[in-house]
Design a protein around this motif. Structure first.
Motif, PDB file in Angstrom:
ATOM      1  N   MET A  83       0.832  -1.195   0.000  1.00  0.00           N
ATOM      2  CA  MET A  83       0.000   0.000   0.000  1.00  0.00           C
ATOM      3  C   MET A  83       0.879   1.262   0.000  1.00  0.00           C
ATOM      4  SD  MET A  83      -2.877   1.189   2.766  1.00  0.00           S
ATOM      5  CE  MET A  83      -1.617   1.403   4.036  1.00  0.00           C
ATOM      6  N   ILE A  84       1.947   1.245   0.813  1.00  0.00           N
ATOM      7  CA  ILE A  84       2.866   2.396   0.836  1.00  0.00           C
ATOM      8  C   ILE A  84       3.512   2.578  -0.530  1.00  0.00           C
ATOM      9  CG2 ILE A  84       5.020   3.259   1.826  1.00  0.00           C
ATOM     10  CD1 ILE A  84       4.234   1.951   4.452  1.00  0.00           C
ATOM     11  N   LEU A  85       3.916   1.457  -1.154  1.00  0.00           N
ATOM     12  CA  LEU A  85       4.533   1.532  -2.478  1.00  0.00           C
ATOM     13  C   LEU A  85       3.599   2.173  -3.491  1.00  0.00           C
ATOM     14  CD1 LEU A  85       6.707   0.791  -4.587  1.00  0.00           C
ATOM     15  CD2 LEU A  85       5.638  -1.465  -4.754  1.00  0.00           C
ATOM     16  N   PHE A  86       2.364   1.766  -3.500  1.00  0.00           N
ATOM     17  CA  PHE A  86       1.434   2.314  -4.477  1.00  0.00           C
ATOM     18  C   PHE A  86       1.036   3.744  -4.137  1.00  0.00           C
ATOM     19  CE2 PHE A  86       1.126  -2.006  -5.923  1.00  0.00           C
ATOM     20  CZ  PHE A  86       0.863  -1.865  -7.286  1.00  0.00           C
ATOM     21  N   ILE A  87       1.059   4.098  -2.874  1.00  0.00           N
ATOM     22  CA  ILE A  87       0.836   5.503  -2.526  1.00  0.00           C
ATOM     23  C   ILE A  87       1.968   6.368  -3.088  1.00  0.00           C
ATOM     24  CG2 ILE A  87       0.789   7.133  -0.601  1.00  0.00           C
ATOM     25  CD1 ILE A  87      -0.769   5.073   1.011  1.00  0.00           C
ATOM     26  N   LEU A  88       3.199   5.858  -2.944  1.00  0.00           N
ATOM     27  CA  LEU A  88       4.335   6.596  -3.517  1.00  0.00           C
ATOM     28  C   LEU A  88       4.230   6.661  -5.033  1.00  0.00           C
ATOM     29  CD1 LEU A  88       7.272   5.178  -1.329  1.00  0.00           C
ATOM     30  CD2 LEU A  88       6.162   7.416  -1.156  1.00  0.00           C
ATOM     31  N   LEU A  89       3.779   5.561  -5.650  1.00  0.00           N
ATOM     32  CA  LEU A  89       3.614   5.574  -7.101  1.00  0.00           C
ATOM     33  C   LEU A  89       2.576   6.615  -7.515  1.00  0.00           C
ATOM     34  CD1 LEU A  89       3.694   1.759  -8.008  1.00  0.00           C
ATOM     35  CD2 LEU A  89       5.438   3.487  -8.496  1.00  0.00           C
ATOM     36  N   VAL A  90       1.498   6.703  -6.755  1.00  0.00           N
ATOM     37  CA  VAL A  90       0.462   7.684  -7.076  1.00  0.00           C
ATOM     38  C   VAL A  90       1.015   9.102  -6.920  1.00  0.00           C
ATOM     39  CG1 VAL A  90      -1.757   8.622  -6.328  1.00  0.00           C
ATOM     40  CG2 VAL A  90      -1.448   6.152  -6.514  1.00  0.00           C
ATOM     41  N   ILE A  91       1.819   9.324  -5.872  1.00  0.00           N
ATOM     42  CA  ILE A  91       2.413  10.658  -5.677  1.00  0.00           C
ATOM     43  C   ILE A  91       3.318  11.024  -6.846  1.00  0.00           C
ATOM     44  CG2 ILE A  91       3.986  11.993  -4.230  1.00  0.00           C
ATOM     45  CD1 ILE A  91       2.879  10.472  -1.813  1.00  0.00           C
ATOM     46  N   PHE A  92       4.192  10.079  -7.222  1.00  0.00           N
ATOM     47  CA  PHE A  92       5.087  10.344  -8.355  1.00  0.00           C
ATOM     48  C   PHE A  92       4.299  10.493  -9.649  1.00  0.00           C
ATOM     49  CE2 PHE A  92       8.408   8.334  -5.622  1.00  0.00           C
ATOM     50  CZ  PHE A  92       9.255   9.428  -5.574  1.00  0.00           C
ATOM     51  N   MET A  93       3.202   9.761  -9.749  1.00  0.00           N
ATOM     52  CA  MET A  93       2.371   9.876 -10.944  1.00  0.00           C
ATOM     53  C   MET A  93       1.752  11.272 -11.026  1.00  0.00           C
ATOM     54  SD  MET A  93      -1.183   7.970 -11.817  1.00  0.00           S
ATOM     55  CE  MET A  93      -1.963   9.106 -10.672  1.00  0.00           C
ATOM     56  N   VAL A  94       1.271  11.799  -9.901  1.00  0.00           N
ATOM     57  CA  VAL A  94       0.693  13.140  -9.886  1.00  0.00           C
ATOM     58  C   VAL A  94       1.749  14.178 -10.232  1.00  0.00           C
ATOM     59  CG1 VAL A  94      -0.366  14.883  -8.401  1.00  0.00           C
ATOM     60  CG2 VAL A  94      -1.115  12.497  -8.261  1.00  0.00           C
ATOM     61  N   ILE A  95       2.971  14.001  -9.678  1.00  0.00           N
ATOM     62  CA  ILE A  95       4.057  14.945  -9.995  1.00  0.00           C
ATOM     63  C   ILE A  95       4.394  14.887 -11.477  1.00  0.00           C
ATOM     64  CG2 ILE A  95       6.488  15.445  -9.587  1.00  0.00           C
ATOM     65  CD1 ILE A  95       6.090  14.467  -6.707  1.00  0.00           C
ATOM     66  N   SER A  96       4.440  13.673 -12.008  1.00  0.00           N
ATOM     67  CA  SER A  96       4.755  13.516 -13.427  1.00  0.00           C
ATOM     68  C   SER A  96       3.680  14.140 -14.304  1.00  0.00           C
ATOM     69  CB  SER A  96       4.918  12.031 -13.758  1.00  0.00           C
ATOM     70  OG  SER A  96       5.141  11.838 -15.132  1.00  0.00           O
ATOM     71  N   CYS A  97       2.423  13.913 -13.944  1.00  0.00           N
ATOM     72  CA  CYS A  97       1.336  14.519 -14.725  1.00  0.00           C
ATOM     73  C   CYS A  97       1.401  16.048 -14.647  1.00  0.00           C
ATOM     74  CB  CYS A  97      -0.008  14.017 -14.214  1.00  0.00           C
ATOM     75  SG  CYS A  97      -0.369  12.300 -14.634  1.00  0.00           S
ATOM     76  N   GLY A  98       1.698  16.578 -13.466  1.00  0.00           N
ATOM     77  CA  GLY A  98       1.807  18.031 -13.325  1.00  0.00           C
ATOM     78  C   GLY A  98       2.939  18.604 -14.158  1.00  0.00           C
ATOM     79  N   PHE A  99       4.073  17.891 -14.192  1.00  0.00           N
ATOM     80  CA  PHE A  99       5.205  18.353 -14.986  1.00  0.00           C
ATOM     81  C   PHE A  99       4.863  18.338 -16.473  1.00  0.00           C
ATOM     82  CE2 PHE A  99       9.142  17.440 -17.309  1.00  0.00           C
ATOM     83  CZ  PHE A  99       9.887  18.576 -16.971  1.00  0.00           C
ATOM     84  N   LYS A 100       4.201  17.279 -16.918  1.00  0.00           N
ATOM     85  CA  LYS A 100       3.817  17.203 -18.330  1.00  0.00           C
ATOM     86  C   LYS A 100       2.834  18.312 -18.681  1.00  0.00           C
ATOM     87  CE  LYS A 100       4.593  12.285 -19.243  1.00  0.00           C
ATOM     88  NZ  LYS A 100       3.992  11.017 -19.702  1.00  0.00           N
ATOM     89  N   ALA A 101       1.916  18.587 -17.743  1.00  0.00           N
ATOM     90  CA  ALA A 101       0.967  19.669 -17.999  1.00  0.00           C
ATOM     91  C   ALA A 101       1.688  21.013 -18.106  1.00  0.00           C
ATOM     92  CB  ALA A 101      -0.078  19.713 -16.883  1.00  0.00           C
ATOM     93  N   PHE A 102       2.705  21.233 -17.271  1.00  0.00           N
ATOM     94  CA  PHE A 102       3.473  22.482 -17.310  1.00  0.00           C
ATOM     95  C   PHE A 102       4.213  22.618 -18.632  1.00  0.00           C
ATOM     96  CE2 PHE A 102       7.559  24.610 -16.602  1.00  0.00           C
ATOM     97  CZ  PHE A 102       7.107  25.869 -16.237  1.00  0.00           C
TER      98      PHE A 102
END
Length: 788
Positions: free
Chosen positions: A610-629
């Motif tokens: 669960m912790i691993l996938f929470i971290l994956l979701v966090i990195f996924m949100v950061i990645s999506c935000g960077f792509k949007a920028f």
């Protein structure tokens, strides 16, 4: 008074012993092992231990109980709060000797001795010849008085040519066989004597169980009961109604066309009509072991229904005994079979009394189960090491026993022929399951050999008096893993005894009026047939306690056996074997399943996951935000397209979750699939301390629900990304440019410019030559060239 105070003190001490008792070692032994300890030792079936007969007692012929020695008579004490009826043996004195049944002492006869000849005048008499048939027939049949059999020999043993056929008096505890007048048959009970009608009857103070079972219907006396004498004082005041105790009720029965009938009642059920009265009376009176075991079997046939008279009688008998923790297990009453647990379900399923460890290789890699077996009439059949006894499916014994290897999840499905169960299989055998534990408390091997630990049985069909089925959800949810925090744990009701099929409880008492016996009529007499359609043996590893030096994760909780029975009306069984895949195939060949599952607590794994996938979701949100920028910066003043942004986020989600699944699968592959090797265990060399150590076991659900959910999200997200990418690209206008044509135009333009410049040079040269001979006009020097 003093007597009542002593009784209260005795009961108090018994209660204290019960509370202070701990689980004792039940030595895995046998009748022969007990007999080898000495001539006075026997195998006590109710407690599964070796015991020693007391004064004036000797082991019985089968070495399973004590009987009085040849010079003593027997009597039994009554039930008390602290003990059951015990055998008391009194030696005959004054020149007297016990009778055959050892009830009284009598002297030898005074009119006969070893030197006098026997007087046979009363024992051998002449037969009477009576005529039969038409008067023209001269032959006849010879008959004898009541209690005599025909014989063709005289007192000297020679053929009675001169005397003719003679009549010989049968012993008084025998009767004349109605089908063979030349044979004396023993009475069904040694206490019985032949009466004036030639029928065996019980002596004064006793009553035949068949008479009690038949009640007011005297014609049923020959059809019910087992024809033994029971103590009249024990059954006095009790009501034995054949329509009550011989009634067996089945729930959720498969009927014609596969329809489910809520309940089917079998009146005059054969085993209950035969064994109930004798089992209750003899168990209550003398602690007769086979009778008590038979009563327990009858209760098991009802699936431990508290509403049935058999289970009620069992409970009534055990209530009179305060000692209810034989070998340290609550509910195991003195001198009685063990059917019910009186501990909480958590104490039963999550006990820590098993000392043996488990491993994937070596000596602890096998489960080693043991069965104690009983016939329907209560006869103890001995202990058996478990091989294929738990499975109704045939097959290779090597394959059928694979489930006993630690960590080997096992599933076997097959079709069972109900016709064979109903008409060909023997009476059901009743079992109690035990785990062999060769390890002592300190971790060393037991010097006296392995002990037995009880394996609880959870019957899915068990129905409480209020009609609820508290165990049903376990069979309906095979992937459910129980733990101490599960909310419904306290509702589960475990038992001890079970059977694989029941082809007799649904059979009625035979009707003597029926003379034909075809397959169809036999199926009609078999009102209901029952079998174990689903069986699962569940083994769960314990949690490690960090406060101890012992690794408890290499030990197990008590395994439990989950059983779901199915029942079908006998007359609906197809007479012919249906075709493969036919709609009525299950009416003759239903599917049965046997499973063995090994599990462990995976809460830490799922917590880390669960912790691993929470971290994956966090990195996924950061990645999506960077792509949007980046996307916003590339568009400048133009508005950002949300479709492209959503497409990029779906792709990012799928990619991140994909690598999360790779990590999860890699964990199972490394720590489960590769944890057993002849050379190494996950890269660690095998030695005596880590040989075959169980690192991890697979989740029960296959595929695992969490894995399936993440995989589905990953698949859907990637599919959405691809679809949106195709849609986006399908709306783009594409222009093709022929670069060769464009180059030729520029060449032409360049060449024209060159010609133009050359022409200007030529004109300018001509102008200069003209200026040498002419003057400019008034309009200007270059008017001519300006106009050009």
């Amino acid at each position: 008074d003093l007597h009542s105070n002593l009784n209260m003190l005795k009961e108090l001490l018994a209660v204290l012993l019960c509370l202070m008792s701990s689980v004792a070692d039940i030595q895995k032994t046998s009748v022969s092992t007990c007999a080898s300890q000495g001539s006075s030792y026997y195998y006590d079936v109710p407690s599964l231990t070796c015991s020693q007969c007391t004064t004036n007692q000797i082991p019985s012929i089968d070495k399973q109980q004590c009987v009085c020695s040849a010079n003593a008579i027997a009597s039994y004490t009554s039930w008390t709060a602290s003990s059951g009826p015990s055998l008391q043996c009194t030696v005959c004195t004054g020149g007297t000797f016990p009778t055959k049944v050892q009830q009284t002492c009598i002297a030898c006869g005074t009119t006969a001795s070893s030197t006098t000849s026997l007087n046979l005048s009363a024992a051998i008499i002449s037969a009477t010849c009576i005529a039969y048939g038409p008067s023209s027939v001269v032959s006849g049949v010879c008959t004898c008085p009541v209690g005599y059999i025909l014989t063709d020999f005289n007192a000297t043993g020679a053929l009675a040519n001169n005397e003719g056929k003679l009549c010989l008096l049968c012993p008084f505890n025998t009767y004349v066989d109605s089908t063979n007048p030349y044979r004396c048959m023993p009475c069904s009970d040694e206490k019985m004597r032949r009466d004036s009608t030639g029928r065996c009857s019980c002596p004064s103070g006793y009553v035949e169980d068949s008479v009690l079972a038949a009640g007011s219907s005297a014609s049923d006396a020959s059809l019910v009961g087992i024809h033994v004498c029971v103590d009249q004082s024990v059954v006095q005041g009790q009501s034995f109604a054949l329509g009550s105790f011989a009634q067996q009720k089945y729930y959720d029965v498969v009927d014609a066309g596969g329809a489910i009938t809520s309940s089917v009642v079998v009146d005059r059920s054969l085993p209950f009509a035969a064994y109930y009265v004798a089992s209750v009376a003899r168990c209550k009176a003398t602690r007769h072991t086979p009778s008590c075991q038979a009563l327990a079997n009858l209760c098991a046939l009802t699936l431990f229904s508290s509403d049935h008279p058999t289970c009620q009688a069992y409970q009534d008998i055990t209530k009179t005994v305060l000692q209810s923790s034989i070998n340290g297990f609550k509910g195991w009453y003195l001198a009685m079979p063990w059917l019910f647990y009186e501990q909480t379900t958590q104490e039963v399923l999550f006990a820590t009394g098993i000392n043996r460890g488990v491993a994937l290789s070596g000596g602890n890699s096998m489960l080693n189960l043991t069965l104690t077996t009983y016939a329907l009439n209560g006869t103890y059949l001995g202990q058996q090491d478990v091989t294929t006894q738990l499975q109704l499916c045939p097959g290779d014994v090597r394959d059928l026993t694979r489930y006993q290897r630690i960590g080997s999840n096992y599933i076997l499905n097959c079709r069972l022929d109900l016709m064979s169960i109903a008409l060909s299989y023997p009476e059901p055998t009743f079992y109690e399951l035990w785990l062999s534990d060769p390890t002592a408390t300190d971790g060393s091997a037991r010097a006296s050999g392995p002990s037995l630990y009880p394996v609880p049985v959870i019957i899915s069909n068990y129905r409480k008096s209020d009609g609820t089925t508290p165990n049903k959800f376990l069979a309906d949810s095979p992937s459910l893993q129980l733990d101490t925090t599960y909310s419904g744990l306290g509702n589960i009701v475990p038992h001890r005894r079970f059977f694989l099929y029941d082809n007799i409880g649904g059979r009625k008492v035979p009707d003597p009026a029926k003379t034909s016996s075809t397959t169809q009529t036999q199926l009609q007499d078999m009102t209901v047939v029952r079998w174990a359609s689903y069986m699962e043996l569940r083994i769960q590893l314990r949690k490690d306690d960090p406060s101890t030096s012992i690794d408890e994760s290499q030990k197990i909780y008590p395994p439990y056996l989950l059983i779901r029975y199915q029942q079908q009306v006998g007359s609906t069984i197809s007479l012919s074997i249906p075709k493969l895949g036919a709609s009525d195939e299950s009416m003759r060949l239903p599917m049965v399943s046997f499973r063995a599952t090994y599990c462990m607590d995976l809460s830490n794994f799922w917590y880390i996951t669960m912790i691993l996938f929470i971290l994956l979701v966090i990195f996924m949100v950061i990645s999506c935000g960077f792509k949007a920028f980046v996307h916003k910066q590339s568009l400048g003043i133009y508005p950002m397209q949300s479709e492209i942004l959503f497409m990029d986020c779906c792709g990012t989600l799928a990619d991140f979750f994909f690598w999360g699944l790779i990590v999860m699968c890699g964990y199972w592959f490394i720590f489960f699939k590769l944890q057993v090797s002849h050379e190494t265990i996950i890269g660690v060399p095998i030695n005596s301390s880590n040989q075959g150590v169980v690192k991890v076991l697979l989740p029960l659900d296959n595929p695992n629900s969490a894995f399936a959910a993440v995989f589905s999200i990953c698949l859907v997200a990637k599919f959405a990304q691809v679809c949106m990418l195709i849609r986006h690209q399908s709306k783009v206008d594409i222009f093709f440019m022929d670069w060769e044509v464009i180059i030729s135009i520029w060449v032409c333009l360049g060449f024209s410019s060159l010609l133009y410049r050359n022409q200007r040079k030529e004109n300018f040269a001509k102008l200069r030559s003209c200026n040498l001979h002419q003057r400019p006009t008034k309009k200007g020097k270059m008017s001519v060239f300006g106009e050009q």
